[in-house]
Design an enzyme around this catalytic site. Structure first.
Site, PDB file in Angstrom:
ATOM      1  N   ARG A 203       0.842  -1.196   0.000  1.00 31.12           N
ATOM      2  CA  ARG A 203       0.000   0.000   0.000  1.00 31.12           C
ATOM      3  C   ARG A 203       0.874   1.241   0.000  1.00 31.12           C
ATOM      4  NH1 ARG A 203      -5.658  -0.374   2.645  1.00 31.12           N
ATOM      5  NH2 ARG A 203      -5.423   1.872   2.458  1.00 31.12           N
TER       6      ARG A 203
ATOM      7  N   LEU B 259       1.960   4.859   1.354  1.00 30.65           N
ATOM      8  CA  LEU B 259       1.912   5.497   2.669  1.00 30.65           C
ATOM      9  C   LEU B 259       1.319   6.902   2.525  1.00 30.65           C
ATOM     10  CD1 LEU B 259       5.445   4.514   4.010  1.00 30.65           C
ATOM     11  CD2 LEU B 259       3.239   3.515   4.660  1.00 30.65           C
TER      12      LEU B 259
ATOM     13  N   HIS C  69      12.468  -2.473  -4.059  1.00 37.20           N
ATOM     14  CA  HIS C  69      11.679  -2.585  -5.284  1.00 37.20           C
ATOM     15  C   HIS C  69      12.389  -3.588  -6.199  1.00 37.20           C
ATOM     16  CE1 HIS C  69       8.897  -1.269  -8.402  1.00 37.20           C
ATOM     17  NE2 HIS C  69       9.909  -1.237  -9.244  1.00 37.20           N
TER      18      HIS C  69
HETATM   19  C1  GRF Z   1       9.045  -9.472  -3.533  1.00 35.33           C
HETATM   20  O1  GRF Z   1       8.768  -9.557  -4.909  1.00 35.33           O
HETATM   21  C2  GRF Z   1       9.823  -8.234  -3.272  1.00 35.33           C
HETATM   22  O2  GRF Z   1      10.539  -7.852  -4.415  1.00 35.33           O
HETATM   23  C3  GRF Z   1       8.813  -7.201  -2.967  1.00 35.33           C
HETATM   24  O3  GRF Z   1       7.720  -7.866  -2.386  1.00 35.33           O
HETATM   25  C4  GRF Z   1       7.738  -9.250  -2.796  1.00 35.33           C
HETATM   26  C5  GRF Z   1       7.574 -10.180  -1.633  1.00 35.33           C
HETATM   27  O4  GRF Z   1       8.605  -9.995  -0.753  1.00 35.33           O
HETATM   28  N1  GRF Z   1       9.398  -6.245  -2.069  1.00 35.33           N
HETATM   29  P1  GRF Z   1       8.591 -10.756   0.683  1.00 35.33           P
HETATM   30  O5  GRF Z   1       8.911 -12.222   0.407  1.00 35.33           O
HETATM   31  O6  GRF Z   1       7.199 -10.606   1.259  1.00 35.33           O
HETATM   32  O7  GRF Z   1       9.659 -10.084   1.459  1.00 35.33           O
END
Ligand code: GRF
Length: 203
Positions: free
Chosen positions: A90, A92, A108
């Site tokens: 989401r 902020l 990212h």
């Molecule tokens: C991943 O694709 C990461 O790049 C993005 O969110 C996704 C899940 O990450 N930040 P996580 O396993 O929940 O940390």
């Protein structure tokens, strides 16, 4: 440094940060993991490590502003002095960003400024990139736009799809995100305009 981690999903980045903290590699303490998804595995990962896990089911709130206020209150009540977004899906609200100005990091799964937004691994794969990667950046009022802290790259090829690329990038994330959090916790990150500078280690 007391940290709050915001997560919406599996929490593998959270887990990598927890592991490095427990190994003594990051001078920080996670005082709360907060999720907009009560079933997020990130919350059970927190509980498994004795970290307060706070679910704020977004459907419980009449509107965005009520959710945003509850989120800011939960993070401030935790005593966090920095916020780590780890798979938090989401945006902020401005008051939240103002309350933690220059103390919010996000990861990212693309080499910003290329591929901002969501599902970026699939976008990169279908674009036919030969280099993909991940970016850790400070969060400002725009999406995916704050000063970059660290980036890392992986090769990509014509046989890659969103899934194969996401898996390869995730491995990279688990290395660069804990590093960025360690630098933040050590007070080594300074922001000058669009640029981030890493101060020398005090060792
Ligand atoms: C991943 O694709 C990461 O790049 C993005 O969110 C996704 C899940 O990450 N930040 P996580 O396993 O929940 O940390």
């Amino acid at each position: 440094l007391p940290l709050a981690v915001l997560a919406s999903g599996g929490g593998s980045n959270l887990q990598a940060i927890i592991d490095r903290i427990e190994e003594g590699k990051i001078a920080a303490r996670i005082v709360a993991v907060v999720s907009n998804k009560p079933q997020a595995r990130a919350l059970s990962r927190a509980r498994a490590h004795g970290i307060p896990a706070i679910a704020l089911p977004q459907d419980d709130y009449p509107d965005r502003a009520a959710y945003d206020a509850a989120l800011l209150a939960a993070v401030q009540d935790s005593g966090a002095q920095a916020v780590i977004l780890a798979g938090y899906l989401r945006l902020l609200a401005a008051p939240f960003i103002a309350a933690f100005r220059n103390r919010i990091l996000n990861i990212h799964p693309a080499l910003l400024p290329s591929f901002p937004g969501l599902r970026v691994q699939a976008a990169a794969a279908s674009y036919g990139v030969t280099i993909a990667g991940a970016t850790v950046h400070f969060v400002d009022e725009e999406m995916d736009s704050g000063p970059i802290v660290i980036q890392a790259a992986v090769p990509a090829g014509p046989d890659d799809d969103g899934e194969s690329l996401a898996a390869r990038i995730l491995t990279l994330e688990h290395r660069i995100y804990p590093q960025a959090v360690a630098w933040l916790a050590a007070g080594r990150l300074a922001i000058a305009g669009r640029k981030t500078r890493l101060a020398p280690s005090s060792l």
